[in-house]
Scaffold this active site. Structure first.
Site, short mmCIF file in Angstrom:
data_model
loop_
_atom_site.label_atom_id
_atom_site.label_comp_id
_atom_site.label_asym_id
_atom_site.label_seq_id
_atom_site.Cartn_x
_atom_site.Cartn_y
_atom_site.Cartn_z
N ASP A 35 8.03 36.23 20.48
CA ASP A 35 7.87 37.18 21.55
C ASP A 35 6.52 37.21 22.44
OD1 ASP A 35 9.11 38.90 23.38
OD2 ASP A 35 9.00 40.47 21.89
N ASN A 37 5.54 36.05 25.45
CA ASN A 37 5.35 34.80 26.40
C ASN A 37 5.24 35.00 27.83
OD1 ASN A 37 5.73 32.58 24.29
ND2 ASN A 37 7.82 33.49 24.11
N TRP A 40 1.90 37.20 28.04
CA TRP A 40 0.90 36.39 28.03
C TRP A 40 0.53 35.98 29.48
CZ3 TRP A 40 -0.10 31.46 29.34
CH2 TRP A 40 -1.31 30.92 28.83
N HIS A 52 6.06 30.58 28.84
CA HIS A 52 7.08 29.83 28.09
C HIS A 52 6.56 28.40 27.70
CE1 HIS A 52 9.74 33.19 28.45
NE2 HIS A 52 9.94 32.91 29.92
N SER A 80 18.29 34.24 23.35
CA SER A 80 19.40 35.07 22.97
C SER A 80 20.34 35.05 23.96
CB SER A 80 18.74 36.51 22.80
OG SER A 80 18.71 37.31 23.89
N LEU A 146 11.45 19.74 5.94
CA LEU A 146 11.76 21.02 6.50
C LEU A 146 12.88 21.18 7.37
CD1 LEU A 146 10.25 23.92 7.24
CD2 LEU A 146 9.62 23.11 9.48
N ARG A 203 7.66 38.77 13.63
CA ARG A 203 7.96 39.04 15.11
C ARG A 203 6.63 39.28 15.83
NH1 ARG A 203 12.51 42.13 18.62
NH2 ARG A 203 11.52 41.49 20.54
N LEU A 210 14.85 44.41 15.79
CA LEU A 210 15.33 43.02 15.66
C LEU A 210 16.27 42.48 16.66
CD1 LEU A 210 17.11 43.90 12.03
CD2 LEU A 210 14.89 42.42 12.60
N GLU A 222 11.54 40.47 4.00
CA GLU A 222 10.42 41.04 4.05
C GLU A 222 9.96 40.94 5.83
OE1 GLU A 222 8.23 42.63 2.37
OE2 GLU A 222 9.16 42.81 0.61
C1 V0D Z 1 10.42 29.60 25.57
C2 V0D Z 1 8.60 30.28 23.11
C3 V0D Z 1 11.38 25.07 22.23
C4 V0D Z 1 9.80 30.89 23.37
C5 V0D Z 1 8.80 28.72 22.77
C6 V0D Z 1 16.08 27.38 25.78
C7 V0D Z 1 10.58 31.12 24.57
C8 V0D Z 1 9.22 27.78 23.97
C9 V0D Z 1 12.65 25.08 22.29
C10 V0D Z 1 13.75 24.07 21.77
C11 V0D Z 1 11.74 27.72 24.31
C12 V0D Z 1 15.03 24.53 21.33
C13 V0D Z 1 15.98 23.68 20.81
C14 V0D Z 1 15.60 22.55 20.34
C15 V0D Z 1 14.34 21.96 20.61
C16 V0D Z 1 13.43 22.83 21.26
C17 V0D Z 1 13.05 26.09 23.18
C18 V0D Z 1 14.15 27.73 24.39
C19 V0D Z 1 12.96 28.38 24.66
C20 V0D Z 1 15.25 28.42 25.16
F1 V0D Z 1 16.42 21.75 19.82
N1 V0D Z 1 10.82 25.79 22.96
N2 V0D Z 1 11.71 26.67 23.27
N3 V0D Z 1 14.32 26.55 23.78
N4 V0D Z 1 10.53 28.35 24.44
#
Ligand code: V0D
Length: 255
Positions: A35, A37, A40, A52, A80, A146, A203, A210, A222
């Site tokens: 959370d 982005n 920021w 993002h 989400s 992983l 978080r 949550l 935790e």
């Molecule tokens: C934006 C910060 C990687 C959170 C990270 C569609 C918000 C960057 C993926 C990703 C997002 C998802 C699935 C996958 C590989 C990469 C991603 C979204 C947003 C939402 F198989 N970053 N990321 N997906 N952000």
């Protein structure tokens, strides 16, 4: 029997009883709500999408570190079911991120023996997003390092409701009895049926809630919260979270 859920489930639950000995160990499953982005970006006078993009760059650092520390599963909350309410331009941009991320990172993930996995309803995703993530899942399916579990279009209440509906159908058709319904059975119908529960939830960005994330699975985890915004999150913060986890006594509703 579980055909409705076959896209999510691979095998039975591997949750195992945890005792106090695990306190000093590395958490086997770490879940992160990434959370902050948008905030920021706002603080820097940039558009939200810049946040993002910057947040996306943090993922590979944390994946690498988690893998090196011996974390077995890293779950990342990326989008989400509520995020669809955001402006269309932002949603469209977000839906391009999986492709952008994987375009750069997939070869490196393969090199690190990382296995990509998804949870959430993939039905509503744009075709281009779906193809990119499915390709990553496919190309890493035999990897043994992983497990990188992206929560994409995921909502916990939806997940639990879908499980309840599937169980109700089984009871109605006589394949299950009411007495068969217990925690273990419900686990098998969730999107995490092949994963253990998270040991640690992180978080970022100062929100202490949550937000419909893994409500069932986080029952005994935790929690570690930080004011650091996700684009500023780094290996040191991750190490802090793990150190705090290791110091906390884990008590399961009793002695
Ligand atoms: C934006 C910060 C990687 C959170 C990270 C569609 C918000 C960057 C993926 C990703 C997002 C998802 C699935 C996958 C590989 C990469 C991603 C979204 C947003 C939402 F198989 N970053 N990321 N997906 N952000």
């Amino acid at each position: 029997m579980l055909e409705k859920f076959s896209k999510w489930k691979a095998s039975f639950s591997t949750n195992e009883p945890i005792d106090s000995k695990s306190v000093t160990e590395i958490p086997k499953h770490v879940a992160i709500i990434m959370d902050g982005n948008g905030r920021w970006a706002k603080q820097k006078g940039l558009p939200r999408i810049a946040g993002h993009r910057e947040g996306m760059k943090v993922i590979n650092k944390i994946v690498r570190q988690a893998n090196n520390l011996g974390v077995e599963i890293l779950t990342l909350y990326a989008f989400s079911t509520e995020n669809w309410k955001r402006p269309k331009t932002e949603v469209d941009y977000l839906m391009k991120l999986p492709e952008r991320f994987l375009g750069i990172e997939l070869p490196k993930l393969i090199e690190q023996n990382v296995k990509v996995r998804l949870m959430g309803s993939l039905e509503n995703l744009p075709e281009h997003t779906l193809l990119a993530v499915q390709k990553a899942v496919h190309e890493t399916r035999n990897n043994t390092g992983l497990v990188l579990n992206f929560a994409l279009n995921y909502g916990s209440r939806f997940e639990i409701l879908e499980a309840m509906k599937a169980i109700a159908q089984q009871v109605q058709s006589g394949q299950l009895k009411e007495q068969d319904i217990n925690e273990e059975l419900l686990n098998k119908y969730l999107m995490t049926s092949d994963l253990r529960d998270p040991d640690l939830l992180i978080r970022t960005s100062g929100e202490i809630r949550l937000s419909n994330f893994m409500l069932w699975q986080l029952a005994y985890s935790e929690f570690w919260f930080t004011d650091v915004l996700w684009p500023d999150f780094n290996e040191e913060h991750f190490a802090d979270a793990i150190a705090v986890y290791q110091k906390r006594a884990r008590r399961y509703g009793g002695i």
